[in-house]
Motif scaffolding. Structure first.
Motif, PDB file in Angstrom:
ATOM      1  N   GLY A   1       0.804  -1.237  -0.054  1.00  0.00           N
ATOM      2  CA  GLY A   1       0.050   0.069   0.061  1.00  0.00           C
ATOM      3  C   GLY A   1       0.960   1.315   0.005  1.00  0.00           C
ATOM      4  N   ALA A   2       0.449   2.364  -0.883  1.00  0.00           N
ATOM      5  CA  ALA A   2       1.475   3.374  -0.866  1.00  0.00           C
ATOM      6  C   ALA A   2       0.408   4.641  -1.015  1.00  0.00           C
ATOM      7  N   ASP A   3       0.736   5.747  -0.172  1.00  0.00           N
ATOM      8  CA  ASP A   3       0.164   7.112   0.125  1.00  0.00           C
ATOM      9  C   ASP A   3       1.213   8.046   0.160  1.00  0.00           C
TER      10      ASP A   3
ATOM     11  N   SER B   1       2.394   9.408   2.650  1.00  0.00           N
ATOM     12  CA  SER B   1       2.991   9.800   4.117  1.00  0.00           C
ATOM     13  C   SER B   1       4.373   9.147   4.149  1.00  0.00           C
TER      14      SER B   1
ATOM     15  N   GLU C   1       5.414   7.516   6.220  1.00  0.00           N
ATOM     16  CA  GLU C   1       5.481   6.011   6.902  1.00  0.00           C
ATOM     17  C   GLU C   1       5.139   5.068   5.758  1.00  0.00           C
ATOM     18  N   SER C   2       4.168   5.227   4.732  1.00  0.00           N
ATOM     19  CA  SER C   2       4.180   4.552   3.643  1.00  0.00           C
ATOM     20  C   SER C   2       5.421   4.580   2.659  1.00  0.00           C
ATOM     21  N   HIS C   3       6.450   5.674   2.597  1.00  0.00           N
ATOM     22  CA  HIS C   3       7.413   5.604   1.911  1.00  0.00           C
ATOM     23  C   HIS C   3       8.514   4.674   2.678  1.00  0.00           C
TER      24      HIS C   3
ATOM     25  N   HIS D   1      -1.938   2.402  -4.801  1.00  0.00           N
ATOM     26  CA  HIS D   1      -2.441   3.663  -4.342  1.00  0.00           C
ATOM     27  C   HIS D   1      -3.818   3.938  -4.136  1.00  0.00           C
TER      28      HIS D   1
ATOM     29  N   VAL E   1       1.876  -2.690   4.448  1.00  0.00           N
ATOM     30  CA  VAL E   1       1.533  -1.498   4.825  1.00  0.00           C
ATOM     31  C   VAL E   1       2.406  -0.805   5.888  1.00  0.00           C
ATOM     32  N   GLY E   2       2.397   0.598   5.705  1.00  0.00           N
ATOM     33  CA  GLY E   2       3.147   1.247   6.859  1.00  0.00           C
ATOM     34  C   GLY E   2       2.247   1.278   7.840  1.00  0.00           C
TER      35      GLY E   2
ATOM     36  N   HIS F   1       1.102   4.294  10.983  1.00  0.00           N
ATOM     37  CA  HIS F   1       1.363   5.484  11.288  1.00  0.00           C
ATOM     38  C   HIS F   1       1.342   5.809  12.788  1.00  0.00           C
TER      39      HIS F   1
ATOM     40  N   SER G   1      -4.206  -0.702   8.482  1.00  0.00           N
ATOM     41  CA  SER G   1      -3.296  -1.942   8.635  1.00  0.00           C
ATOM     42  C   SER G   1      -4.080  -3.101   9.583  1.00  0.00           C
TER      43      SER G   1
END
Length: 160
Positions: free
Chosen positions: A11-13, A15, A17-19, A46, A122-123, A125, A139
C-alpha cells in the motif's frame, strides 16, 4: 506473472510511513537478490479517495468537484511516480503500480484478492488507541480481512 513468483502487494500513499515501508521492504526483501531474481512480483497500490469522500455530501457546490478531483489525481500521480522512481533506484524491475479509487482498506483487500497475493505490506502511522478508533486503522482492518500474510512496517521513532 513470472513463473514461480509470489505476489506482494504494498500500500502506498503520500506519507513518510508509507515511503518507509516501501524502502524497508525493498532493502530487506529485494536488494540482496536483485530485481529479476527477487522471489516476489511487486504490486504497489495507491488508493485514490473519491471526490465525494473528500468533499462530503453536504459540502460546497458542484463547481468545486472538478478542482478537488484534479488535485486527487495529481496526488496519485505524485505517489506513483515517487514509488516507480524509488523501485528503479533500487534496481527492482518486476513491479506494477496501480491507482484504484476508494477507501484504502477496501482497495488493498481487493488488490490482494485480485492478484492472489501471498503478502500485503502496509506502513503504520503509529496512531494510539483513541485516534485508531476514531480514524480507523488501515493496517488493522487489512490484518483482519485479507487472506494472506500482512506485514506492518513501523518507522522507528526518532530519539530527542
Amino acid at each position: 506473472m513470472a513463473a514461480g513468483k509470489q505476489v506482494m502487494v504494498i500500500g502506498a500513499d503520500d506519507s513518510e510511513e508509507s515511503h518507509y515501508a516501501l524502502e524497508w521492504t525493498l532493502d530487506h526483501l529485494f536488494k540482496p537478490l536483485g530485481g529479476d531474481t527477487a522471489p516476489f512480483k511487486l504490486i504497489i497500490v495507491h488508493a485514490k479517495p473519491s471526490v465525494s469522500s473528500v468533499v462530503g455530501f453536504v459540502g460546497p457546490g458542484a463547481e468545486v468537484l472538478p478542482i478537488v478531483d484534479a488535485d486527487l489525481k495529481k496526488m496519485a500521480a505524485r505517489v506513483t511516480e515517487r514509488a516507480k522512481e524509488f523501485c528503479a533506484s533500487k534496481s527492482v524491475t518486476d513491479v506494477v503500480v496501480e491507482v484504484m479509487e476508494g477507501d484504502a482498506r477496501n482497495v488493498l483487500c481487493e488488490a490482494v484478492e485480485r492478484h492472489h497475493a501471498s503478502i500485503l505490506v502496509v506502513g503504520s502511522h503509529g496512531y494510539g488507541a483513541i485516534k485508531r478508533a476514531v480514524l480507523g486503522s488501515v493496517s488493522d482492518y487489512c490484518a483482519h480481512h485479507v487472506h494472506c500474510t500482512v506485514m506492518i512496517v513501523k518507522k522507528p521513532k526518532t530519539k530527542h
